[in-house]
Design an enzyme around this catalytic site. Structure first.
Site, PDB file in Angstrom:
ATOM      1  N   ARG A  53      20.676 -71.772  64.314  1.00  0.00           N
ATOM      2  CA  ARG A  53      19.298 -71.826  64.330  1.00  0.00           C
ATOM      3  C   ARG A  53      18.640 -72.310  62.914  1.00  0.00           C
ATOM      4  O   ARG A  53      19.253 -71.455  62.008  1.00  0.00           O
ATOM      5  CB  ARG A  53      18.347 -70.843  64.886  1.00  0.00           C
ATOM      6  CG  ARG A  53      18.698 -70.826  66.638  1.00  0.00           C
ATOM      7  CD  ARG A  53      18.205 -72.175  67.083  1.00  0.00           C
ATOM      8  NE  ARG A  53      18.273 -71.665  68.506  1.00  0.00           N
ATOM      9  CZ  ARG A  53      19.392 -72.298  69.242  1.00  0.00           C
ATOM     10  NH1 ARG A  53      20.347 -73.039  68.669  1.00  0.00           N
ATOM     11  NH2 ARG A  53      19.484 -72.083  70.663  1.00  0.00           N
ATOM     12  N   HIS A 106      21.484 -81.681  66.272  1.00  0.00           N
ATOM     13  CA  HIS A 106      21.735 -80.236  67.230  1.00  0.00           C
ATOM     14  C   HIS A 106      22.659 -80.740  68.309  1.00  0.00           C
ATOM     15  O   HIS A 106      22.238 -80.678  69.629  1.00  0.00           O
ATOM     16  CB  HIS A 106      20.408 -80.063  67.741  1.00  0.00           C
ATOM     17  CG  HIS A 106      20.313 -78.455  68.256  1.00  0.00           C
ATOM     18  ND1 HIS A 106      19.398 -77.675  68.138  1.00  0.00           N
ATOM     19  CD2 HIS A 106      21.523 -77.880  68.992  1.00  0.00           C
ATOM     20  CE1 HIS A 106      19.653 -76.565  68.606  1.00  0.00           C
ATOM     21  NE2 HIS A 106      21.012 -76.686  69.181  1.00  0.00           N
TER      22      HIS A 106
HETATM   23  C1  GLV Z   1      22.420 -74.531  71.514  1.00  0.00           C
HETATM   24  O1  GLV Z   1      21.848 -74.549  70.358  1.00  0.00           O
HETATM   25  C2  GLV Z   1      22.501 -73.504  72.233  1.00  0.00           C
HETATM   26  O2  GLV Z   1      21.922 -72.625  72.002  1.00  0.00           O
HETATM   27  O3  GLV Z   1      23.248 -73.493  73.158  1.00  0.00           O
END
Ligand code: GLV
Length: 321
Positions: A236, A284
């Site tokens: 994150r 992401h």
């Molecule tokens: C992606 O970032 C997840 O948490 O699956």
């Protein structure tokens, strides 16, 4: 506090994710008795949530003021931070998370970036575009040292992949504990040792959830202790002091950075990270949720709830995962 198990008899489910049509089609074949509505999470409305008793999705729907009549949220991502901060899901709502393993996919993401840096692929691509013969030394990845911060499913899969390639992998976790027989880590340390360990690492991989304990952990002070490592963040954005990265790169604390996650997503077009020649950005996408994973995890939790039992995948709200 983890709430006591509410009595839930799910009947109306909102699936709030881009793959909603596929997920609903898969769920309908197993549970034709249930009603479904689907939309991208950004399109889920207050009306949908007033209709529903259950929500399936990765992130809190930004357009909805409240969770309406939802009594159970099943998070289809590994990280549940969107449900706990800045505003925590009401304690009366059950929060479960998918059991899907994202580690193997994220390990591929990490290996791709490590080789891209080591083999100098961006630079070679630029040279090829210019028809320029650009001789260079390309050191081996084998024999290098990696530090993996976060040793859960994701960190362990990354460590396994890297050790197969001949990389010596050190792990850092809250407890510093290793599972002796199966650990892919050469050694394990508690998080307090982070500043000391980063200086001995060629690759530093962050594989941490966003929790009160991890937020800001990889601070400017820790960056300053790095000695030319490439930093990869697949956990994150909030774990890392993103604002200090350009300085860390320009002063040589870091040789490069590969980032899949950011404090603000999408990464704003004005971010200086886009243009930095030694930063690799991905949107992401390192650990995608599969339709099969989202569906089977949800159905398992549903069946457990219908027996009046506690699903295995209830989130520990204090730990944040
Ligand atoms: C992606 O970032 C997840 O948490 O699956």
């Amino acid at each position: 506090m983890t709430p006591s198990l509410p009595t839930i008899a799910p009947r109306r489910i909102v699936v709030g994710t881009r793959a909603h049509a596929e997920i609903i089609a898969a769920l309908r074949t197993q549970r034709p008795d249930l009603e479904f509505r689907g939309a991208a999470h950004t399109d889920v409305t207050d009306g949908d949530l007033a209709w529903a008793d259950t929500y399936l999705g990765f992130k809190r729907p930004p357009r909805a003021a409240t969770m309406g009549s939802v009594r159970w949220v099943h998070c289809t991502g590994a990280g549940v931070d969107s449900w706990l901060a800045p505003v925590a899901l009401h304690a009366s709502i059950l929060l479960t998370r998918t059991p899907e393993s994202f580690g193997p996919a994220i390990a591929e993401w990490a290996v791709a970036r490590i080789f891209a840096f080591q083999q100098q692929l961006p630079d070679l691509a630029a040279a090829q575009r210019d028809h320029r013969w650009a001789p260079r030394d390309v050191p081996r990845v084998a024999g290098s040292r990696a530090l993996v911060v976060g040793t859960g499913d994701v960190g362990s899969a990354i460590a396994r992949a890297l050790s197969t390639l001949g990389v010596t992998v050190t792990g850092v976790s809250r407890t510093g504990a290793a599972e002796p027989a199966t650990t892919p880590f050469h050694s394990m340390h508690r998080v307090e040792a982070l500043s000391r360990l980063v200086g001995d690492s060629d690759w530093i991989v962050l594989a941490l959830p966003d929790t009160p304990a991890t937020r800001g952990l990889f601070s400017r002070a820790v960056l300053e202790c790095c000695r030319g490592a490439v930093l990869l963040n697949a956990g994150r954005g909030a774990v890392l002091d993103e604002a200090a990265l350009p300085e860390a790169l320009d002063r040589g604390w870091l040789r490069g950075a590969a980032l899949d996650v950011f404090t603000e997503e999408p990464l704003p077009a004005s971010s200086p990270l886009w243009d930095h020649p030694r930063v690799m950005i991905s949107p992401h996408c390192s650990g995608p949720t599969s339709v099969a994973g989202a569906t089977s995890g949800f159905l398992e939790c549903l069946a457990t709830l219908e027996r009046g039992e506690r699903p295995r995948w209830v989130v520990d709200r204090e730990r944040g995962y």
